[in-house]
Design a protein around this motif. Structure first.
Motif, PDB file in Angstrom:
ATOM      1  N   THR A 279      36.289  46.318  47.690  1.00 13.31           N
ATOM      2  CA  THR A 279      37.140  45.287  47.117  1.00 13.31           C
ATOM      3  C   THR A 279      38.117  44.764  47.484  1.00 13.31           C
ATOM      4  OG1 THR A 279      38.506  47.448  45.837  1.00 13.31           O
ATOM      5  CG2 THR A 279      35.996  46.449  45.314  1.00 13.31           C
ATOM      6  N   LEU A 280      38.559  43.990  46.793  1.00 15.16           N
ATOM      7  CA  LEU A 280      40.587  43.301  46.973  1.00 15.16           C
ATOM      8  C   LEU A 280      40.559  42.939  45.454  1.00 15.16           C
ATOM      9  CD1 LEU A 280      42.548  41.983  48.578  1.00 15.16           C
ATOM     10  CD2 LEU A 280      41.005  39.987  48.613  1.00 15.16           C
ATOM     11  N   THR A 281      41.548  43.682  45.211  1.00 10.69           N
ATOM     12  CA  THR A 281      42.167  44.114  43.754  1.00 10.69           C
ATOM     13  C   THR A 281      43.130  42.324  43.790  1.00 10.69           C
ATOM     14  OG1 THR A 281      43.972  45.101  44.253  1.00 10.69           O
ATOM     15  CG2 THR A 281      42.275  46.390  43.820  1.00 10.69           C
ATOM     16  N   PHE A 282      42.932  41.363  42.294  1.00 10.87           N
ATOM     17  CA  PHE A 282      43.897  40.909  41.934  1.00 10.87           C
ATOM     18  C   PHE A 282      45.055  40.803  42.655  1.00 10.87           C
ATOM     19  CE2 PHE A 282      45.804  37.454  39.611  1.00 10.87           C
ATOM     20  CZ  PHE A 282      45.612  36.093  39.637  1.00 10.87           C
ATOM     21  N   THR A 283      45.304  42.365  41.536  1.00  6.66           N
ATOM     22  CA  THR A 283      46.859  42.245  41.858  1.00  6.66           C
ATOM     23  C   THR A 283      47.441  42.012  43.773  1.00  6.66           C
ATOM     24  OG1 THR A 283      47.114  44.056  40.815  1.00  6.66           O
ATOM     25  CG2 THR A 283      48.537  44.450  41.519  1.00  6.66           C
TER      26      THR A 283
END
Length: 321
Positions: free
Chosen positions: A22-26
């Motif tokens: 994943t890549l978080t929006f934060t």
């Protein structure tokens, strides 16, 4: 009759093979514009590569069913990201699709529980359509929009099932017809039981992915012996591989945590169901939802093949007499 087996998303027997990195929006917000696109490309490339690894692993074990991860593309449906995840990876998407078609594998997606069509809030229905479009877009990129299935639940009851079900049918009209054609519905372990889900499927001409564990946790008034032939008939809407009924199989972690999935599948728990399927005599596909994923699928095949009337006919299938 024949039963084929598959598992969900991640072959845990493979080293570092998660197709859902994943890549978080934060984290995304902390990056520069150049770093953002670079990171999106890097994570997606890795997830596509791992998906391909999983498919080759499945072929080596003759497992013909596979549920792909919904998280192959990071931030795919985030309104502030909204990026083109197809063009940079045309070759990779098509490589996956061509392998699936060549080897006649049966693949699906299962969006999360927030993808539902029962909410009184328009925004939630709009988001559900966005998420279904995302899954369908991945199938299109692979050239599998005719082969793949997208499975969801009816959704919440919001305190009144009788009012909510008509809303489900109304909200579903916002879903584009080609996506609805590859959509399936599954019964819940708490809310909509098999009988209620079947009624929705019959009304909408949607195929029903029956979950035996959920059924045992949330029984219908009508017996499963009566419901099962009707459940299997919903698959007559399909064509080719879509004509074979698909069932979710798992067993309880323990009596206290009955709804939770155990690491492996207890053959004794599913035997009453197997006997019903045997009576009908139709071929069926089992998607194993146990925590041990591929290992659970392979162990169940092995366990069943030791029983009288079950014969293993490939790495990933048994014949039942």
């Amino acid at each position: 009759m024949k039963i084929r087996f598959g598992y969900v998303s991640h072959a845990i027997s493979l080293w570092d093979a998660s197709p859902a990195k994943t890549l978080t929006f934060t984290r995304y917000q902390q990056l520069s514009p150049e770093e953002r696109i670079e990171k999106l490309l890097e994570v997606t490339r890795q997830n596509l590569n791992h998906t391909l690894r999983m498919l080759y692993y499945n072929l080596a074990h003759e497992l013909e069913l596979y549920r792909m991860s919904s998280s192959i593309v990071p931030l795919a449906t985030h309104p502030e990201v909204n990026w083109d995840f197809v063009t940079p990876f045309r070759t990779e998407w098509l490589e996956i699709g061509e392998l699936v078609k060549k080897k006649k594998l049966r693949v699906s997606f299962h969006p999360n529980q927030f993808t539902l069509f029962t909410s009184p809030q328009t925004k939630i229905t709009e988001n559900a359509v966005v998420d279904m479009r995302y899954h369908y877009r991945m199938f299109e990129a692979m050239g599998l929009e005719q082969e793949g299935l997208i499975n969801i639940h009816i959704g919440g009851a919001y305190g009144d099932k009788q009012k909510t079900l008509p809303r489900f049918h109304q909200n579903l009209t916002t879903l584009p017809a080609p996506i609805k054609q590859v959509m399936t519905l599954e019964n819940d372990d708490k809310t909509y039981n098999a009988e209620e889900t079947l009624a929705a499927c019959e009304k909408e001409a949607i195929r029903f992915v029956f979950d035996y564990h959920h059924h045992m946790a949330n029984l219908s008034k009508t017996s499963l012996e009566e419901l099962l032939p009707r459940i299997f008939r919903t698959w007559e809407h399909g064509h080719g591989p879509h004509g074979i009924p698909k069932v979710h199989i798992s067993s309880p972690k323990n009596e206290k945590e009955f709804r939770s999935h155990a690491d492996f599948v207890d053959p004794e728990f599913i035997m009453p169901f197997l006997n019903m399927v045997r009576e009908i005599g139709a071929d069926v596909d089992f998607m194993i939802e146990a925590k041990a994923k591929d290992q659970a699928a392979l162990k169940l095949i092995e366990d069943l093949s030791k029983l009288r009337g079950f014969k293993r006919i490939s790495g990933g299938a048994v014949e039942v007499k």
